[in-house]
Scaffold this motif. Structure first.
Motif: not given
Length: 483
Positions: A45-53, A167-187
């Protein structure tokens, strides 16, 4: 292909109707992207559209399993239905399982806060890459897998895209990842099911109230990120922000602090601040940094603390920090032959603009004229518009209000909202020029020798969005064309 029963292992389902011992080749939450058999469709159930439809449409296009909050009246006997309380949360858990829990195979650190997220993650990525560690980056500007760029669409990708990227990072051998976490993403549960090794809090000020409605809701969204950290993680918080301790009060993670004002796990002190850079003390050791401004001292102190918490040696961290250049569009400094300084900055909140202008004032000590060109984005928090203008006037000699990304709003309406914040005594020193190109050109023409011009709001962006269309526009380019 994954067995549905295995994907559902971590899902708190209300009920499962049909056969869960089937193979799933794909997960989608947009029915338009269901293009093959054995697809699991998650109806949100998104802010604009309900996927149940669109459940029937998804089944017609190949979906053999449906995750939903409300079961449809007419169920397809050839399809499996999984009813859940929150489909968005379930999507995150499912995406993580589908890609074999990539966030548990990489050291993932997230940063949340109003200002400084992009600079901090970008510089963390550069620092670790410079020290020889394969590293991923997830930011507003760009996502990176080692040196390979992946375009960024949102500050935080959706749960499917995020787990695929990790997953692509893991396959490429990445040991670390640094990520922005927005408040929108949390909610919106975009980080549900993601395992973080650490979290950083930068600061919180007035922003995104068009989405969160109240400042209390905004704080709660940021807090939620720290509540989801496991007890094996660290939480690094800025205790100079009045909400710094509040952010981590309910976290299970081990809490560390950083500060420029008081005792902390990581204590910083500014010794010198100029357009050429900062000289600071971090935990008693002096370091020269190529970035300038108090806000960057905070960003770099957070980076220093994070690197040490991740096990790096202090001397190599300080040496690497001294070599770092700033992120594009984040207090990006240009100079010309008349000793004029031009700054392009992403400042699009009152606090970010105040920080940028205060930095300029601290450096010039009233020895030069300051001109500010600033606008506000359309379809966003309108309450901050007058405050942005008021802030610009309080710390500038002249101000030019202009268009930012009006999106679907009338730019003249946005500018009228901003004009309400201009003090009566300042009106003769303020101009309104809706065309951003003309505004920058005018400001460059008005700027005297030794003066400072800041063009705020768009920073790294190389477009201007008007009525749904992105037109090429680069503040740095425009300044270059006029000096």
């Amino acid at each position: 292909m994954k067995k549905l029963t295995n994907l559902l292992a971590n899902i708190n389902s209300i009920q499962i109707i049909g056969n869960d011992d089937i193979l799933i080749s794909n997960i989608q939450f947009d029915s338009r992207k269901v293009t093959e058999k054995n697809t699991l469709y998650v109806a949100q159930k998104g802010t604009q559209v309900d996927g149940h439809q669109f459940i029937d449409k998804a089944i017609a296009q190949g979906a053999t399993a449906i995750v939903c909050e409300a079961l449809p009246e007419n169920m397809n006997k050839n399809c499996t239905y999984i009813q859940v309380k929150n489909a968005a949360t379930a999507l995150g858990e499912l995406a993580s399982a589908f890609y074999d829990f990539p966030s548990k195979k990489i050291t993932l650190v997230g940063i949340t806060g109003t200002n400084g997220k992009t600079t901090t993650v970008t510089l963390l990525y550069r620092l670790f890459m410079n020290l020889g560690y394969p590293t991923g980056l997830i930011s507003t500007i760009v996502n990176k897998i080692n040196n390979i760029e992946v375009p960024a669409i949102h500050t935080t990708p959706d749960a499917l895209a995020l787990n695929q990227l990790l997953n692509e990072m893991v396959k490429a051998g990445c040991e670390f990842c640094f990520m922005e976490v927005s408040s929108h993403a949390v909610v919106q549960q975009r980080i549900a099911g993601v395992h973080f090794a650490g979290g950083i809090f930068s600061n919180i000020t007035h922003d995104h109230l068009d989405f969160h409605h109240t400042f209390a809701n905004y704080i709660k969204a940021k807090q939620q990120f720290f509540k989801m950290l496991p007890n094996t993680a660290f939480a690094l918080t800025n205790i100079d922000d009045k909400n710094g301790k509040v952010m981590v009060q309910s976290t299970k993670a081990k809490v560390y602090t950083y500060s420029l004002r008081t005792g902390a796990s990581f204590k910083g002190k500014i010794i010198d601040n100029s357009f050429e850079g900062l000289t600071c003390e971090f935990n008693g050791t002096e370091v020269y940094l190529k970035l300038c401004g108090k806000f960057n001292a905070y960003n770099l102190l957070a980076i220093y603390g994070t690197a040490l918490l991740l096990g790096l040696k202090e001397d190599e961290v300080l040496l690497a920090l001294s070599k770092l250049e700033g992120a594009d569009g984040r207090f990006q400094v240009l100079r010309d032959h008349r000793n004029r300084t031009f700054i392009v900055d992403y400042a699009h909140t009152p606090d970010a603009l105040k920080n940028a202008l205060s930095t300029i004032k601290d450096i010039i000590q009233n020895s030069a004229e300051v001109i500010t060109v600033v606008g506000c984005g359309g379809d966003r928090d309108a309450l901050k518009r007058s405050i942005m203008a008021e802030t610009a006037c309080a710390l500038s000699n002249k101000v030019i209000l202009t268009s930012d990304n009006p999106r679907t709003e009338d730019p003249h309406k946005i500018l009228a909202d901003m004009e309400a914040g201009i003090p009566v005594a300042f009106k003769q020193r303020a101009l309104t020029i809706e065309n951003r190109r003309e505004a920058i050109k005018t400001a460059c023409h008005l700027l005297p020798d030794n003066g400072v011009l800041i063009v705020a709001g768009k920073g790294h962006e190389t477009y201007q969005e008007i009525n749904g269309v992105r037109h090429h526009f680069d503040d740095v380019e425009e300044i270059g064309n006029n000096i």
